[in-house]
Design a protein around this motif. Structure first.
Motif, PDB file in Angstrom:
ATOM      1  N   ASN A  58       0.818  -1.207   0.000  1.00 15.34           N
ATOM      2  CA  ASN A  58       0.000   0.000   0.000  1.00 15.34           C
ATOM      3  C   ASN A  58       0.861   1.270   0.000  1.00 15.34           C
ATOM      4  OD1 ASN A  58       0.875  -0.380   2.639  1.00 15.34           O
ATOM      5  ND2 ASN A  58      -0.982   0.465   3.542  1.00 15.34           N
ATOM      6  N   THR A  71      -0.418  -7.154  -0.006  1.00 17.33           N
ATOM      7  CA  THR A  71      -1.621  -7.818  -0.490  1.00 17.33           C
ATOM      8  C   THR A  71      -1.195  -8.989  -1.362  1.00 17.33           C
ATOM      9  OG1 THR A  71      -2.807  -5.707  -0.521  1.00 17.33           O
ATOM     10  CG2 THR A  71      -3.746  -7.478  -1.835  1.00 17.33           C
ATOM     11  N   SER A  76      -5.579  -9.552  -5.257  1.00 12.74           N
ATOM     12  CA  SER A  76      -5.591  -8.390  -6.150  1.00 12.74           C
ATOM     13  C   SER A  76      -6.240  -8.693  -7.496  1.00 12.74           C
ATOM     14  CB  SER A  76      -4.167  -7.887  -6.380  1.00 12.74           C
ATOM     15  OG  SER A  76      -3.451  -8.786  -7.215  1.00 12.74           O
ATOM     16  N   SER A 102      -3.219   0.228 -10.666  1.00 10.80           N
ATOM     17  CA  SER A 102      -4.605  -0.120 -10.378  1.00 10.80           C
ATOM     18  C   SER A 102      -5.131  -0.887 -11.579  1.00 10.80           C
ATOM     19  CB  SER A 102      -5.446   1.135 -10.120  1.00 10.80           C
ATOM     20  OG  SER A 102      -5.414   1.989 -11.242  1.00 10.80           O
ATOM     21  N   GLN A 116      -8.836   0.419  -5.949  1.00 10.43           N
ATOM     22  CA  GLN A 116      -7.736  -0.074  -5.118  1.00 10.43           C
ATOM     23  C   GLN A 116      -6.423   0.119  -5.869  1.00 10.43           C
ATOM     24  OE1 GLN A 116      -7.917  -1.316  -1.872  1.00 10.43           O
ATOM     25  NE2 GLN A 116      -5.731  -1.024  -2.041  1.00 10.43           N
ATOM     26  N   TYR A 118      -2.036  -0.191  -5.721  1.00 10.81           N
ATOM     27  CA  TYR A 118      -0.938  -0.920  -5.101  1.00 10.81           C
ATOM     28  C   TYR A 118       0.384  -0.377  -5.631  1.00 10.81           C
ATOM     29  CZ  TYR A 118      -4.718  -4.362  -4.662  1.00 10.81           C
ATOM     30  OH  TYR A 118      -5.898  -4.987  -4.405  1.00 10.81           O
TER      31      TYR A 118
END
Length: 139
Positions: A58, A71, A76, A102, A116, A118
């Motif tokens: 994150n 994650t 994902s 994303s 979300q 990453y």
């Protein structure tokens, strides 16, 4: 530092099409210190073949954020060849670049749509032939 990043990108782009930029392993890059610069970006890339060697986080692993979380790739939904949108990247010099990704979508997102995002080490991505960015901030 910024000029070296551009030089690397231009060198990689001279081959045309999608290219994979060779970088040091993420574990050694994450443990090194230096000035961390964030840059805006707006392009699509693909998840590379060696993506499972790297973690989705994150925050950039070497940033000052205290609550860094990882994650799983399964959670994902990303896998080899998946198109992703890159909206930002962070660099500490020539070799240590992370990209904020994303899920790629052809649909226009509304203001209320939460996407979300990453951070992933650059070696896990296959970068496009043209990359545009500008300096956002550094610390």
């Amino acid at each position: 530092m910024f000029k070296k990043s551009i030089l690397l990108a231009v060198t990689a782009l001279s081959f045309g099409g999608f290219v994979s930029v060779a970088q040091s392993p993420a574990s050694s890059a994450a443990s090194r210190t230096g000035s961390l610069s964030y840059h805006k970006a707006n392009f699509t890339a693909k998840i590379g073949a060696n993506y499972k060697s790297f973690k989705l986080t994150n925050h950039v692993p070497n940033s000052n954020y205290k609550n860094k979380e990882t994650t799983s790739w399964a959670k994902s939904g990303f896998k080899k060849g998946t198109k992703v949108h890159v909206d930002m990247f962070a660099s500490q010099g020539l070799q240590y670049n992370w990209y904020r990704i994303s899920k790629y979508s052809t649909k226009k997102a509304t203001k209320h749509t939460k996407v979300q995002k990453y951070w992933i080490y650059g070696e896990a991505l296959v970068l496009p032939k043209s990359i545009t960015n500008q300096l956002v901030f550094s610390y």
